[in-house]
Design an enzyme around this catalytic site. Sequence first.
Site, PDB file in Angstrom:
ATOM      1  N   SER A   1       0.840  -1.186   0.000  1.00 33.07           N
ATOM      2  CA  SER A   1       0.000   0.000   0.000  1.00 33.07           C
ATOM      3  C   SER A   1       0.871   1.230   0.000  1.00 33.07           C
ATOM      4  O   SER A   1       2.062   1.153   0.265  1.00 33.07           O
ATOM      5  CB  SER A   1      -0.889   0.021   1.244  1.00 33.07           C
ATOM      6  OG  SER A   1      -1.523  -1.211   1.436  1.00 33.07           O
TER       7      SER A   1
ATOM      8  N   ASP B   1       8.316  -9.519  10.600  1.00 33.03           N
ATOM      9  CA  ASP B   1       8.274 -10.982  10.669  1.00 33.03           C
ATOM     10  C   ASP B   1       7.578 -11.391  11.965  1.00 33.03           C
ATOM     11  O   ASP B   1       8.180 -11.382  13.039  1.00 33.03           O
ATOM     12  CB  ASP B   1       9.691 -11.561  10.613  1.00 33.03           C
ATOM     13  CG  ASP B   1       9.658 -13.083  10.543  1.00 33.03           C
ATOM     14  OD1 ASP B   1       8.558 -13.648  10.348  1.00 33.03           O
ATOM     15  OD2 ASP B   1      10.726 -13.711  10.681  1.00 33.03           O
TER      16      ASP B   1
ATOM     17  N   ASP C   1       6.683 -17.340  12.841  1.00 32.78           N
ATOM     18  CA  ASP C   1       7.897 -18.163  12.853  1.00 32.78           C
ATOM     19  C   ASP C   1       7.527 -19.622  13.042  1.00 32.78           C
ATOM     20  O   ASP C   1       6.508 -19.938  13.654  1.00 32.78           O
ATOM     21  CB  ASP C   1       8.823 -17.719  14.001  1.00 32.78           C
ATOM     22  CG  ASP C   1       9.461 -16.365  13.720  1.00 32.78           C
ATOM     23  OD1 ASP C   1       9.743 -16.081  12.549  1.00 32.78           O
ATOM     24  OD2 ASP C   1       9.646 -15.590  14.676  1.00 32.78           O
TER      25      ASP C   1
END
Lengths: 117, 818
Positions: free
Chosen positions: B285, B357, B360
């Site tokens: 975006s 992140d 995991d």
Amino acid sequence: MAPTLIIALLSALAQLIFPWWIIAPIAFGVCFWQSTTAGNAFLQGTASVTLVWTAYIVFLNIQNGGVLASRLGELLFKVPNSPAILVTLAPLIGGLVGGLSGLAGFYVRQLWQPVRR
Amino acid sequence: MRVFRAILTCLLAVGLVWALNRPWGPAPAFGPFLSPFTGFWQNAEPASVAESEREVDVEGTTQPVTVRYDEYGVPHIFAQNDADAYFAQGFVTARDRLWQMEFQTHAAAGRLTEIVGERALELDRFNRRMGMGFGAERAVKMMLEDPTSRAVVEAYTAGINVYIAGLKPANYPIEYKMLGYAPEPWTPIKCAYLLKLMTSTLAMGADDLRMTNILRKYGPDVVADLFPDYPTLESPIIPEGTKWDFKPLPVPATPTDAAMQRQLLTLTARSFEAGLVQNNPAIGSNNWAVGAQKSATGYPILANDPHLTLSLPSIWYQVQLVTPTMNVCGVSLPGSPGVIIGFNQKVAWGVTNVGADVLDFYTIKFKDTTQSAYWHDNQWKPTTMRIERYKVKGKPDVLDTVRYTHHGPVVYATGEKALRPNIPTGHAARWIAHEAANDLRCFYLLNRANNYDDYRKALTYYAAPAQNFVFASVDKDIAISPNGKYPLKWKNQGKFILDGSNPAHDWQGWIPTDQNPLVKNPPRNFVSSANQFSTDRTYPYYLNWQFASAERGRRINERLTAMTNATADSLRMLQNDNLNLRATDALPTLLPLVQAQSLQGDARLAYDAVSKWSRRNDPDEIGPSVFTLWTEKLLETIWKDELDGGDTLPMRYPSFDRTLLMLQREPTARWFDNTATPARETINDVVTASFKAACDSLTRAHGPLSPAWAWAKHKSTDVRHLLPGVDAFSAMDVLNGGGGTVVNATTARTGPSWRMVVALGPKPQGYGVYPGGQSGNPGSPAYQNLIETWREGKLNELVYLQTATEQHPKVKQTLTLK
């Protein structure tokens, strides 16, 4: 002529409340009561339902500018921009149900009351 | 004979009715579907909107609510209190989008098998095994513990349910009729599911397995070389050199036990049972705000365009909500109360995805095949079981047991690669979507924010998917914060699969909310984001080793730096900027490397076209078609032989940024050689071959080089209905420009799902458009009436009413809920 109008009127009203298949018992009942020949019964059942469905469908379709019938024509028959397919086909399917039911009504009646010629 | 024909015709009639009253495979039951009284004809709405005033009696509001609809079908809701406002929002959203709301939450909950049958089972199983239900249950619990958000969600739910209760089958949205089912009551957890769906769209990318396989095959030096932790060309969201005015927590040390690392690599499966969702680079975006000094109005102007997979019914639903204490306008997600992106009298805000992140995978060593205990911190710890029951349309229920560790659900069994058969391993997912969170509270507060401090407070409630919240206020503050709940990690924790038995590999806590990256009123007088790196390398915490490629962000920053006297229209034009920075970066390197004398026919013409190309992804250009395919083929030609292990050893290619650096600085790198051939290919061979391959595939697709190669036609953007394959309800081949690495980020399937520009001031003025329409009904004139405006890159003025009775030329209809 009278049975056609009676079925048309009754089924139009009944379909506002009951499921679509209410056309079958109505056509059956009216033809049981009114029809004079097998051919008439079938035609009256078919014509009345086709008439009602066509009238309502044409009204809804014109109001909608044919947008949805066109989309569904594309979806079901892979033919784009042809609302006419469903506008024609749908009433015939309803009509077939009306016709067969009318015929059945007439033939069942015949079990009690053999043909007057 | 008479009896026979009577029975026969009766059977025929009954048989016909029966056959027409049941579905045949994917086809609907034709009787009810074709009947004008109950079927799709009932969804054929009048093509023109007449002025009207209607009253509806509903149970559930405390005071009458006035809803005024503008000519685009946008509801402007005037209520006397919060509860009535959210009740009305639920009611009117359901009125336009009921099927979409339910379908999307069914998808998030892994319940599509109930609607479409067995073919959705694998998708459902994936969503449930990832813990979508587990996360939604925790989220809704927290949402309902907070009295404010509880009141909001319950009122919204009640509004939807009152609408559903008043619905006759003849008036069901057409998709229910096609698929033959009925809407079920809405529940608060569905609001949570909707937000989890966003998290799964925006924060489910995981390269852990692929990177681990590359590490396994090529070792740490190659990984460090080809997959660096910061790109060559970057322009981070928080401007370089911004000072961090906080005292950071100590960052956990990186475990360095090499033996452990080797053992982990042995234990880790080379492939999982199902394909992992890779980060979709096209889902990103843009947003930015220019400060008062840069604007022609003397007040900040803010812009936002979130890029998603474009779909119909439209992703967003425009709404204005007015109570005595709030007047907010913007877009909502159907199924979630409040406004997600928008503005009020004092402030405007928008969001783009961060891409930290936050997913995991941990290798789990079980005690035995019952998987009831797993090894962690030198002891066996019990797993918990979660039974997932799938109701499959037309089939018996399917049961599935998912084991949960303290990390999270064991999404994948390892299969045949276990170290020893009696010690099975699997992979558990630790995912931000599993956290209890009350994200709704963030939007509740933003909708009512008056100033910068309110914005800061609102953001503390937001967890996932982390977003770059851009902000501007009438007080002439601008700010941006890559904000969300971030795990406290050691550097590169989660770049590879983690060891589920080692406590050092656990998430170590959280980055304090007030230490999330932030910049307020920077000297450059603008703030912006386009999913690139959140910060430069001085930020003390680790968020991710990779982000979306920097071209869009760099281009936006370049243009905003140069911009003066900005108006809403200048920002609109920037949203539609088609300059392909990847091309301006790469072509000076690539074009001279092509062995031009070897090109013939179309390839020769295409080479000239690309050389002369303006570097803009405009609709009629041929350059972007050639360049885009060329770079795809180039990456493939360079990397496929070494880094494509198929399904047995999933790996990935390095970024374009890294590849370009190699083309520029390492012309003799070993990677240019195709290991599958005996010859040794050179950099020129590779660049030339990929160029020819691109031209060949263009010729195959569109014939000899002609205007048929034009970018808009080649790209062929589709806005598709949520049901796969229902092209008749989709907008196909929308001809426009743009591209994945272009500010106007329109690709074949993804693009700006909403474009908004808000000029703040004494009376804020908003502009916006999305590719679709307010109505979710394919039989409505408002189903895709905005697509043409969107395609042209124009915006509509957003109607922002001040009072329930205000006269406005665009306001046509009034609906009163009593």
